[in-house]
Enzyme design. Sequence first.
Site, PDB file in Angstrom:
ATOM      1  N   GLY A 136       8.548   2.545   1.232  1.00  0.00           N
ATOM      2  CA  GLY A 136       9.113   3.571   2.183  1.00  0.00           C
ATOM      3  C   GLY A 136      10.485   3.708   1.619  1.00  0.00           C
ATOM      4  O   GLY A 136      10.906   3.192   0.581  1.00  0.00           O
ATOM      5  N   SER A 138      13.963   3.289   0.842  1.00  0.00           N
ATOM      6  CA  SER A 138      14.873   1.926   1.018  1.00  0.00           C
ATOM      7  C   SER A 138      15.550   1.662  -0.198  1.00  0.00           C
ATOM      8  O   SER A 138      14.814   0.758  -1.134  1.00  0.00           O
ATOM      9  CB  SER A 138      13.885   0.905   1.514  1.00  0.00           C
ATOM     10  OG  SER A 138      12.694   0.618   0.555  1.00  0.00           O
ATOM     11  N   LYS A 191       5.500   9.387  -5.884  1.00  0.00           N
ATOM     12  CA  LYS A 191       6.799   9.934  -5.758  1.00  0.00           C
ATOM     13  C   LYS A 191       7.788   9.915  -6.791  1.00  0.00           C
ATOM     14  O   LYS A 191       8.680  10.722  -6.909  1.00  0.00           O
ATOM     15  CB  LYS A 191       7.225   9.588  -4.186  1.00  0.00           C
ATOM     16  CG  LYS A 191       7.427   8.051  -4.045  1.00  0.00           C
ATOM     17  CD  LYS A 191       8.856   7.611  -4.550  1.00  0.00           C
ATOM     18  CE  LYS A 191       9.086   6.140  -4.463  1.00  0.00           C
ATOM     19  NZ  LYS A 191      10.381   5.836  -4.886  1.00  0.00           N
ATOM     20  N   THR A 248      13.742   9.616  -3.033  1.00  0.00           N
ATOM     21  CA  THR A 248      13.725   9.325  -4.411  1.00  0.00           C
ATOM     22  C   THR A 248      14.362  10.824  -5.024  1.00  0.00           C
ATOM     23  O   THR A 248      14.662  10.854  -6.185  1.00  0.00           O
ATOM     24  CB  THR A 248      12.373   8.852  -4.723  1.00  0.00           C
ATOM     25  OG1 THR A 248      12.272   7.800  -3.957  1.00  0.00           O
ATOM     26  CG2 THR A 248      12.401   8.442  -6.192  1.00  0.00           C
ATOM     27  N   GLU A 281      10.415   3.539 -12.701  1.00  0.00           N
ATOM     28  CA  GLU A 281       8.971   3.618 -12.507  1.00  0.00           C
ATOM     29  C   GLU A 281       8.110   4.970 -12.903  1.00  0.00           C
ATOM     30  O   GLU A 281       7.151   4.823 -13.519  1.00  0.00           O
ATOM     31  CB  GLU A 281       8.517   3.160 -11.272  1.00  0.00           C
ATOM     32  CG  GLU A 281       8.834   1.394 -10.901  1.00  0.00           C
ATOM     33  CD  GLU A 281       7.588   0.717 -11.327  1.00  0.00           C
ATOM     34  OE1 GLU A 281       6.966   0.967 -12.248  1.00  0.00           O
ATOM     35  OE2 GLU A 281       7.714  -0.491 -11.081  1.00  0.00           O
TER      36      GLU A 281
END
Length: 311
Positions: A136, A138, A191, A248, A281
């Site tokens: 989520g 964060s 994402k 993001t 990532e």
Amino acid sequence: MTNVSVLGAGAFGTSLALYAHHLGHQTRVWAYDDGLPERVAAKGENTAYLPGFPTPEDLLFTNDMATALEGADLVLLVVPSSFMRSVATQAAPHLPPRALVTSTAKGIERESLALMSDVLADTIPKHAPSATYLSGPSFAKDIASRLPADVSLAAADIDTARGVQEVLHSPLLRVYASDDVVGVQLGGALKNVIAVACGAADGLGLGASTVASLMTRGLAELARLGVALGANPLTFLGLAGVGDLSLTCNGELSRNRQLGLQLASGKTAREIVSSQKAVAEGYRTSMAVHQLATREGVEMPISKAVYKVCH
């Protein structure tokens, strides 16, 4: 009070450790970097990964896995997806039999195309059936600053998710339980790839309309691959999908967006990633996503473009 062990002393691991300690839990942190526990003890903060946030004296950092996991009720695996297998394997002999395990990794194993749930099934088979997966919007600095945030927490058994929810939920960090293990993991992983594209669009000066289009069509790509792999499409309309995607793709602290911005400046992905201590990532995940999409016959043009640029 719950005994919480955090495996991973990067920015997000340290922020979750600070948060768990703030809630009153007995908290320990395992660090991969040799000497990091001593530096944290000497300086009173994790200057390497989360500078500016004091670490309480009773928040133990250690390089010894057995010490970190002794008496743990809840184990938070906060490591990059590419290191999940090796860290979980190292942790396996030291995990208390009744400990619950939560993964926060947002990625896909590049070699096997496995989700983290598959990796844990291989490495900690006795604990994997009750494992949970947190994802989520964060950012580490937001959590460490005690700013409000919401996350999803998925488990195969919703009651297991609710049990971990009771440990981590607070007015500062609202935790929403889910039983869509595949969807919550995929949303968090995919994402990152779309965020690289959005960062590149920003860096090229293509405008807010282009970024909005990339996010929207990127969300469609997430859902298409997710459904092909067994996820509930509604999951991608929640925190682990559009919520995390929004943060993001737009947040200045997003490492994946920053990767896209630097790609737009003419640097290669390899030189950008090799110069960074923290992991973006999306770089690694783009290859795994491309291979998964090819295997499943799912059309993902934005993700394919990111893969081609990065690799």
